[in-house]
Design a protein around this motif. Structure first.
Motif, short mmCIF file in Angstrom:
data_model
loop_
_atom_site.label_atom_id
_atom_site.label_comp_id
_atom_site.label_asym_id
_atom_site.label_seq_id
_atom_site.Cartn_x
_atom_site.Cartn_y
_atom_site.Cartn_z
N SER A 196 54.82 4.90 50.93
CA SER A 196 56.16 5.49 51.08
C SER A 196 56.11 6.82 51.82
N MET A 197 55.03 7.60 51.62
CA MET A 197 54.92 8.89 52.29
C MET A 197 54.76 8.71 53.79
N VAL A 198 53.87 7.79 54.18
CA VAL A 198 53.63 7.54 55.60
C VAL A 198 54.89 6.99 56.27
N ALA A 199 55.51 5.99 55.63
CA ALA A 199 56.72 5.39 56.20
C ALA A 199 57.83 6.43 56.31
N GLY A 200 57.99 7.25 55.29
CA GLY A 200 59.00 8.28 55.31
C GLY A 200 58.77 9.29 56.42
N GLN A 201 57.50 9.66 56.63
CA GLN A 201 57.18 10.62 57.68
C GLN A 201 57.41 10.02 59.05
N LEU A 202 57.14 8.73 59.22
CA LEU A 202 57.39 8.06 60.49
C LEU A 202 58.88 8.13 60.85
N ILE A 203 59.72 7.90 59.85
CA ILE A 203 61.17 7.96 60.08
C ILE A 203 61.58 9.38 60.45
N LYS A 204 61.04 10.36 59.74
CA LYS A 204 61.36 11.76 60.05
C LYS A 204 60.93 12.12 61.46
N THR A 205 59.74 11.63 61.85
CA THR A 205 59.25 11.91 63.19
C THR A 205 60.15 11.28 64.25
N ALA A 206 60.53 10.02 64.00
CA ALA A 206 61.40 9.32 64.95
C ALA A 206 62.74 10.04 65.11
N LYS A 207 63.30 10.51 64.01
CA LYS A 207 64.58 11.23 64.07
C LYS A 207 64.41 12.57 64.79
N ILE B 208 52.48 -5.09 57.63
CA ILE B 208 53.05 -3.75 57.50
C ILE B 208 54.56 -3.83 57.30
N ALA B 209 55.19 -4.73 58.05
CA ALA B 209 56.64 -4.90 57.91
C ALA B 209 57.01 -5.32 56.48
N THR B 210 56.24 -6.24 55.92
CA THR B 210 56.48 -6.70 54.55
C THR B 210 56.29 -5.55 53.56
N THR B 211 55.24 -4.74 53.79
CA THR B 211 54.97 -3.60 52.92
C THR B 211 56.12 -2.61 52.95
N ILE B 212 56.63 -2.34 54.14
CA ILE B 212 57.74 -1.39 54.31
C ILE B 212 58.99 -1.89 53.58
N VAL B 213 59.25 -3.21 53.69
CA VAL B 213 60.40 -3.81 53.01
C VAL B 213 60.22 -3.70 51.49
N ASP B 214 59.00 -4.00 51.01
CA ASP B 214 58.72 -3.93 49.57
C ASP B 214 58.89 -2.51 49.03
N LEU B 215 58.61 -1.52 49.89
CA LEU B 215 58.76 -0.13 49.47
C LEU B 215 60.22 0.33 49.50
N GLY B 216 61.07 -0.51 50.08
CA GLY B 216 62.49 -0.17 50.16
C GLY B 216 62.81 0.83 51.24
N ILE B 217 61.94 0.93 52.27
CA ILE B 217 62.15 1.87 53.37
C ILE B 217 63.05 1.22 54.42
N ASP B 218 64.16 1.89 54.72
CA ASP B 218 65.11 1.37 55.69
C ASP B 218 64.73 1.85 57.09
N MET B 219 64.29 0.92 57.95
CA MET B 219 63.90 1.25 59.31
C MET B 219 64.74 0.49 60.33
#
Length: 205
Positions: A138-149, A167-178
């Motif tokens: 969740s930390m990595v995915a969250g930081q990726l979104i922050k970087t993209a924004k 990775i896509a499945t993992t992101i979905v399981d973590l509830g990260i909206d990308m």
């Protein structure tokens, strides 16, 4: 000889040694010269006791390890530069390949570097490739979104590549909206998209 703060900390440390009778080995300390230059020290202290085991003082040794510490800091900075490189691929495109484990500090450093590169090269597209990232949480995915924004706040477009099905499945399981973040399966696909988009922009001009 030393600044007020260091002297206060040293005295408190010595009182603690005398009370607990436990030595301190190679304690890192930081001071400064009258000229304002930072000095790094390594201190070892132990209680001095009489024949009956009563503490009667302190014996210690403080070494100046500034040269060694500065070398360590420079090496750390170099490794950070190498761990998060930004490549100027083509005019208008920069690429940051991430490899290994992405810590919080490294993620923040990566964001800063890619923003600086966008400004330096006037890049319209920033590709963040995570093919070599060993763990997505969740930390990595969250930081990726922050970087993209953050990239888009500069008027550029972020493309996250290397997003495998796992990775896509993992992101979905973590509830990260990308859903608002552009992603591609591979770096090549992301690069092709950016090049095509740049050509279309030039054509429209």
């Amino acid at each position: 000889m030393f600044g007020k703060e260091l002297a206060k900390a040293a005295r408190e440390n010595e009182m603690r040694i005398m009370e607990t009778k436990e030595p301190v080995i190679n304690r890192p300390e930081e001071s400064s010269t009258p000229d304002g230059e930072t000095v790094y020290l390594s201190t070892t202290k132990a209680p001095m006791m009489d024949e009956e085991g009563n503490v009667i003082g302190i014996v210690g040794l403080t070494r100046d390890v500034t040269r060694q510490r500065v070398a360590e800091i420079q090496l750390k900075n170099l490794l950070e530069e190498l761990s998060t490189p930004v490549l100027h691929a083509l005019d208008g495109i920069v690429i940051m390949p991430l490899v290994g484990t992405v810590s919080s500090d490294r993620a923040q450093s990566a964001t800063q570097k890619i923003l600086e590169s966008i400004d330096r090269y006037k890049a319209k597209y920033a590709i963040i490739d995570i093919t070599g990232v060993s763990v997505i949480d969740s930390m990595v995915a969250g930081q990726l979104i922050k970087t993209a924004k953050a990239v888009e706040s500069l008027g550029s477009k972020a493309i996250i590549t290397g997003v495998s099905s796992y990775i896509a499945t993992t992101i979905v399981d973590l509830g990260i909206d990308m859903k608002n973040i552009m992603t591609r399966n591979s770096l090549i696909e992301g690069l092709r998209y950016a090049i095509k988009a740049l050509k279309n922009e030039e054509f429209l001009k």
